[in-house]
Design a protein around this motif. Structure first.
Motif, PDB file in Angstrom:
ATOM      1  N   MET A   1       0.847  -1.192   0.000  1.00 42.94           N
ATOM      2  CA  MET A   1       0.000   0.000   0.000  1.00 42.94           C
ATOM      3  C   MET A   1       0.885   1.246   0.000  1.00 42.94           C
ATOM      4  O   MET A   1       1.798   1.358   0.824  1.00 42.94           O
ATOM      5  CB  MET A   1      -0.900   0.023   1.242  1.00 42.94           C
ATOM      6  N   THR A   2       0.600   2.170  -0.922  1.00 42.59           N
ATOM      7  CA  THR A   2       1.449   3.367  -1.058  1.00 42.59           C
ATOM      8  C   THR A   2       0.658   4.663  -0.897  1.00 42.59           C
ATOM      9  O   THR A   2       1.005   5.689  -1.465  1.00 42.59           O
ATOM     10  CB  THR A   2       2.146   3.362  -2.427  1.00 42.59           C
ATOM     11  N   SER A   3      -0.387   4.647  -0.100  1.00 39.63           N
ATOM     12  CA  SER A   3      -1.209   5.846   0.103  1.00 39.63           C
ATOM     13  C   SER A   3      -0.393   6.969   0.733  1.00 39.63           C
ATOM     14  O   SER A   3       0.559   6.724   1.483  1.00 39.63           O
ATOM     15  CB  SER A   3      -2.401   5.522   1.012  1.00 39.63           C
ATOM     16  N   ILE A   4      -0.803   8.206   0.446  1.00 39.86           N
ATOM     17  CA  ILE A   4      -0.150   9.358   1.069  1.00 39.86           C
ATOM     18  C   ILE A   4      -0.897   9.807   2.321  1.00 39.86           C
ATOM     19  O   ILE A   4      -0.359  10.536   3.145  1.00 39.86           O
ATOM     20  CB  ILE A   4      -0.003  10.535   0.080  1.00 39.86           C
ATOM     21  N   TYR A   5      -2.147   9.376   2.468  1.00 45.04           N
ATOM     22  CA  TYR A   5      -2.866   9.536   3.732  1.00 45.04           C
ATOM     23  C   TYR A   5      -4.017   8.539   3.752  1.00 45.04           C
ATOM     24  O   TYR A   5      -4.498   8.088   2.717  1.00 45.04           O
ATOM     25  CB  TYR A   5      -3.383  10.962   3.946  1.00 45.04           C
ATOM     26  N   GLU A   6      -4.439   8.173   4.963  1.00 44.04           N
ATOM     27  CA  GLU A   6      -5.536   7.229   5.148  1.00 44.04           C
ATOM     28  C   GLU A   6      -6.303   7.620   6.407  1.00 44.04           C
ATOM     29  O   GLU A   6      -5.916   8.541   7.123  1.00 44.04           O
ATOM     30  CB  GLU A   6      -5.000   5.793   5.306  1.00 44.04           C
ATOM     31  N   GLY A   7      -7.397   6.920   6.654  1.00 38.04           N
ATOM     32  CA  GLY A   7      -8.110   7.057   7.911  1.00 38.04           C
ATOM     33  C   GLY A   7      -7.857   5.824   8.753  1.00 38.04           C
ATOM     34  O   GLY A   7      -7.309   5.881   9.844  1.00 38.04           O
ATOM     35  N   PHE A   8      -8.233   4.695   8.199  1.00 36.10           N
ATOM     36  CA  PHE A   8      -7.955   3.397   8.808  1.00 36.10           C
ATOM     37  C   PHE A   8      -8.050   2.388   7.675  1.00 36.10           C
ATOM     38  O   PHE A   8      -9.147   1.949   7.309  1.00 36.10           O
ATOM     39  CB  PHE A   8      -8.967   3.071   9.911  1.00 36.10           C
ATOM     40  N   PRO A   9      -6.927   1.998   7.094  1.00 38.88           N
ATOM     41  CA  PRO A   9      -6.943   1.174   5.876  1.00 38.88           C
ATOM     42  C   PRO A   9      -7.331  -0.277   6.140  1.00 38.88           C
ATOM     43  O   PRO A   9      -6.500  -1.123   6.466  1.00 38.88           O
ATOM     44  CB  PRO A   9      -5.506   1.277   5.371  1.00 38.88           C
ATOM     45  N   LEU A  10      -8.621  -0.573   5.969  1.00 38.91           N
ATOM     46  CA  LEU A  10      -9.113  -1.926   6.193  1.00 38.91           C
ATOM     47  C   LEU A  10      -8.471  -2.937   5.250  1.00 38.91           C
ATOM     48  O   LEU A  10      -8.393  -4.128   5.573  1.00 38.91           O
ATOM     49  CB  LEU A  10     -10.633  -1.966   6.017  1.00 38.91           C
ATOM     50  N   VAL A  11      -8.011  -2.468   4.085  1.00 41.44           N
ATOM     51  CA  VAL A  11      -7.397  -3.402   3.137  1.00 41.44           C
ATOM     52  C   VAL A  11      -6.159  -4.069   3.741  1.00 41.44           C
ATOM     53  O   VAL A  11      -5.844  -5.221   3.411  1.00 41.44           O
ATOM     54  CB  VAL A  11      -7.045  -2.711   1.805  1.00 41.44           C
ATOM     55  N   LEU A  12      -5.451  -3.366   4.610  1.00 38.31           N
ATOM     56  CA  LEU A  12      -4.306  -3.989   5.282  1.00 38.31           C
ATOM     57  C   LEU A  12      -4.762  -5.172   6.129  1.00 38.31           C
ATOM     58  O   LEU A  12      -4.152  -6.245   6.106  1.00 38.31           O
ATOM     59  CB  LEU A  12      -3.579  -2.971   6.165  1.00 38.31           C
ATOM     60  N   LEU A  13      -5.839  -4.979   6.874  1.00 39.14           N
ATOM     61  CA  LEU A  13      -6.349  -6.049   7.726  1.00 39.14           C
ATOM     62  C   LEU A  13      -6.927  -7.191   6.900  1.00 39.14           C
ATOM     63  O   LEU A  13      -6.791  -8.364   7.269  1.00 39.14           O
ATOM     64  CB  LEU A  13      -7.420  -5.505   8.676  1.00 39.14           C
TER      65      LEU A  13
END
Length: 375
Positions: free
Chosen positions: A279-291
């Motif tokens: 994942m290379t986002s520059i900002y997130e809230g709570f990245p469920l895709v990681l989980l």
């Protein structure tokens, strides 16, 4: 206990819809009377609510034409939101809930002005300064500052509690504000199957927009392919940058290694045969895709963006954290996982264990503790 969730729709692919449905179902299974009040609902598409959960459609129909033009936006703000407030106020007085929860969509500025005996909770599904992070020019930054002043100084203060998704956001951005507490989202994907991690494939998931920063991912993967040219990367998502990203792939002669697959709800197809997630986002809230990836036993690599990855990834244990846009270091970490099957398996097992912390039962207990304390 009567609990009411307020949001635009439960039919979207995104995390807010699926998380709200999961929490509503879990609370209903524990014997509470749960209402989900939406503004836009058509048919049964995306509707996974249990029958014991009450679904109420206010029929505001924001999505019908609200974002066609600036005129429709203004019309929506002036007319539709006024109708929304009237209908929402009426239905809340009819059902008389103990707890009313705004997920932070069209209702977030309306609820503080609706009087009732219920406790009001505001969910913040991004980090506190997401509006500024999303601004691309001076005018947008000025607008973001003004909205933040309006939101934080006038509206949010009228909620009994504000829920943020990460410890990073709570302690870094909200400081000593006792009205703000951290409750993470529950994982929406559970899997009893673990990937074998032997496919020679990385996966990434997200909208094809600037925030997700897939341009940087493609460049980092291009560098990594110099060491392991037979590996592939699959990107699942749709968005306005699709053609631009496809052009980047073709220009760099990566068409045999990097593929844009479009949207998919088949988690087994995405994660079940992958070797790692990136994942290379520059900002997130709570990245469920990681989980989601971790639930399948995938090691994960992510840019250390605000906010979320630092709450989920223990660097060197279940994955790697990389400074934002450091493509050389990202490539190095990708190469390390490509070249070490034992490392992938160890990190993957650790990732699976970490994902268990976010099971729905663990998260709902935190919510119920909050509700009982408020009441």
């Amino acid at each position: 206990m009567k609990i009411a969730y307020c949001l635009n729709s439960i039919q979207e692919i995104g995390g807010i819809s699926s998380v709200t449905v999961n929490k509503a179902n879990a609370l209903a299974l524990k014997g509470h009377e749960v209402f989900v009040i939406v503004t836009d609902h058509e048919g049964e598409k995306g509707d996974k609510l249990l029958k014991k959960v009450h679904l109420i459609d206010l029929e505001i129909k924001y999505y019908k034409d609200d974002w066609k033009s600036k005129f429709h936006v203004i019309k929506g703000i002036i007319i539709k939101r006024r109708i929304h407030k009237i209908k929402l106020s009426k239905i809340l007085k009819e059902i008389s809930p103990d707890i009313v929860i705004s997920v932070g969509q069209s209702e977030k500025y309306l609820l503080p002005e609706i009087k009732g005996n219920w406790k009001k909770i505001r969910e913040f599904h991004y980090d506190k300064f997401y509006r500024l992070r999303a601004a691309n020019n001076v005018l947008q930054k000025i607008g973001a500052h003004l909205i933040n002043i309006y939101d934080f100084n006038l509206k949010i203060k009228k909620y009994d509690k504000v829920i943020v998704l990460t410890k990073e956001d709570k302690y870094t951005n909200w400081g000593k504000n006792k009205n703000v507490i951290n409750i993470p989202n529950p994982i929406t994907v559970l899997s009893s199957n673990l990937s074998t991690l032997s496919s020679g494939k990385f996966v990434a998931v997200g909208r094809l927009v600037d925030q997700k920063n897939f341009k940087s991912l493609i460049e980092a993967f291009r560098i990594a392919l110099k060491s392991y040219p037979n590996w592939i990367l699959e990107i699942y998502g749709e968005g306005i940058l699709k053609d631009e990203l496809q052009k980047q792939i073709i220009t760099n002669k990566l068409s045999k290694n990097i593929f844009i697959r479009g949207n998919s709800l088949d988690h087994n197809a995405i994660y079940g045969n992958a070797s790692a997630f990136v994942m290379t986002s520059i900002y997130e809230g709570f990245p469920l895709v990681l989980l989601e990836a971790m639930a399948y036993g995938l090691p994960v690599i992510a840019y250390e963006c605000p906010c979320g990855p630092k709450d989920i990834i223990v660097d060197g244990f279940n994955g790697y954290l990389v400074p934002v846009n450091n493509e050389l270091l990202m490539a190095k970490k990708i190469i390390q996982l490509m070249g070490n099957n034992d490392l992938r398996k160890i990190m993957g097992l650790n990732a699976k264990l970490k994902s268990e912390d976010y099971r729905i039962d663990n998260i709902i207990k935190q919510w119920l503790d909050l509700f009982y304390n408020l009441l």
